[in-house]
Design a protein around this motif. Structure first.
Motif, PDB file in Angstrom:
ATOM      1  N   GLU A   5       7.729  34.186  22.610  1.00 60.32           N
ATOM      2  CA  GLU A   5       8.286  32.735  22.325  1.00 60.32           C
ATOM      3  C   GLU A   5       8.501  32.235  24.204  1.00 60.32           C
ATOM      4  O   GLU A   5       8.985  33.276  24.815  1.00 60.32           O
ATOM      5  N   ILE A   6       8.308  31.010  24.236  1.00 56.11           N
ATOM      6  CA  ILE A   6       8.398  30.637  25.328  1.00 56.11           C
ATOM      7  C   ILE A   6       9.957  29.818  25.580  1.00 56.11           C
ATOM      8  O   ILE A   6      10.411  29.014  25.096  1.00 56.11           O
ATOM      9  N   PRO A   7      10.429  30.562  27.285  1.00 59.17           N
ATOM     10  CA  PRO A   7      12.111  30.557  26.414  1.00 59.17           C
ATOM     11  C   PRO A   7      12.151  29.306  27.588  1.00 59.17           C
ATOM     12  O   PRO A   7      11.742  28.731  27.850  1.00 59.17           O
ATOM     13  N   LYS A   8      13.438  28.609  27.294  1.00 56.83           N
ATOM     14  CA  LYS A   8      14.161  27.689  27.252  1.00 56.83           C
ATOM     15  C   LYS A   8      14.163  27.443  28.593  1.00 56.83           C
ATOM     16  O   LYS A   8      13.930  25.980  29.969  1.00 56.83           O
ATOM     17  N   PHE A   9      14.596  28.385  29.806  1.00 61.54           N
ATOM     18  CA  PHE A   9      15.052  28.590  30.775  1.00 61.54           C
ATOM     19  C   PHE A   9      14.854  29.612  31.747  1.00 61.54           C
ATOM     20  O   PHE A   9      13.553  30.378  30.920  1.00 61.54           O
ATOM     21  N   PRO A  10      13.715  29.617  32.951  1.00 59.54           N
ATOM     22  CA  PRO A  10      13.080  30.224  33.352  1.00 59.54           C
ATOM     23  C   PRO A  10      13.467  31.467  33.833  1.00 59.54           C
ATOM     24  O   PRO A  10      15.202  31.671  33.892  1.00 59.54           O
ATOM     25  N   SER A  11      13.024  32.836  33.802  1.00 53.98           N
ATOM     26  CA  SER A  11      14.057  33.853  33.630  1.00 53.98           C
ATOM     27  C   SER A  11      12.130  35.479  33.922  1.00 53.98           C
ATOM     28  O   SER A  11      11.202  34.643  34.243  1.00 53.98           O
ATOM     29  N   CYS A  12      12.595  36.238  33.738  1.00 51.70           N
ATOM     30  CA  CYS A  12      12.026  36.889  34.701  1.00 51.70           C
ATOM     31  C   CYS A  12      11.713  38.280  33.599  1.00 51.70           C
ATOM     32  O   CYS A  12      11.156  38.617  33.367  1.00 51.70           O
ATOM     33  N   ASP A  13      12.078  37.386  32.300  1.00 48.67           N
ATOM     34  CA  ASP A  13      12.265  38.697  31.310  1.00 48.67           C
ATOM     35  C   ASP A  13      11.085  38.901  30.046  1.00 48.67           C
ATOM     36  O   ASP A  13      10.525  39.687  29.948  1.00 48.67           O
ATOM     37  N   ILE A  14       9.818  38.035  30.324  1.00 48.44           N
ATOM     38  CA  ILE A  14       8.688  38.182  29.972  1.00 48.44           C
ATOM     39  C   ILE A  14       8.002  39.777  31.049  1.00 48.44           C
ATOM     40  O   ILE A  14       7.588  40.257  30.495  1.00 48.44           O
ATOM     41  N   GLU A  15       7.728  38.695  32.387  1.00 46.33           N
ATOM     42  CA  GLU A  15       7.453  39.345  32.880  1.00 46.33           C
ATOM     43  C   GLU A  15       7.748  41.271  33.129  1.00 46.33           C
ATOM     44  O   GLU A  15       7.222  42.285  33.107  1.00 46.33           O
TER      45      GLU A  15
END
Length: 65
Positions: A5-15
């Protein structure tokens, strides 16, 4: 790879999740006149861990900084 799921705010969680599963993440960008037309320069970077304090968008950094 599972759908993320695309997060609302940028983060490095997916990476971070991808790297923790043994894969490599590379960031890519291009510069040139128009999309894939004329002279074009592309670059790909495989970053290390960590962040640069205060940097969220490199295009918003002052040239002097």
């Amino acid at each position: 790879m599972p759908k993320v799921e695309i997060p609302k705010f940028p983060s490095c969680d997916i990476e971070n999740e991808i790297v923790n599963n043994g894969h490599i993440v590379a960031g890519m960008d291009e510069v040139g006149r128009g999309s894939w037309a004329g002279p074009l320069v592309m670059a790909a970077v495989i970053p290390g861990t960590g962040t640069v304090d205060g940097v969220r968008d490199s295009k918003k950094i002052a040239q002097k900084k």
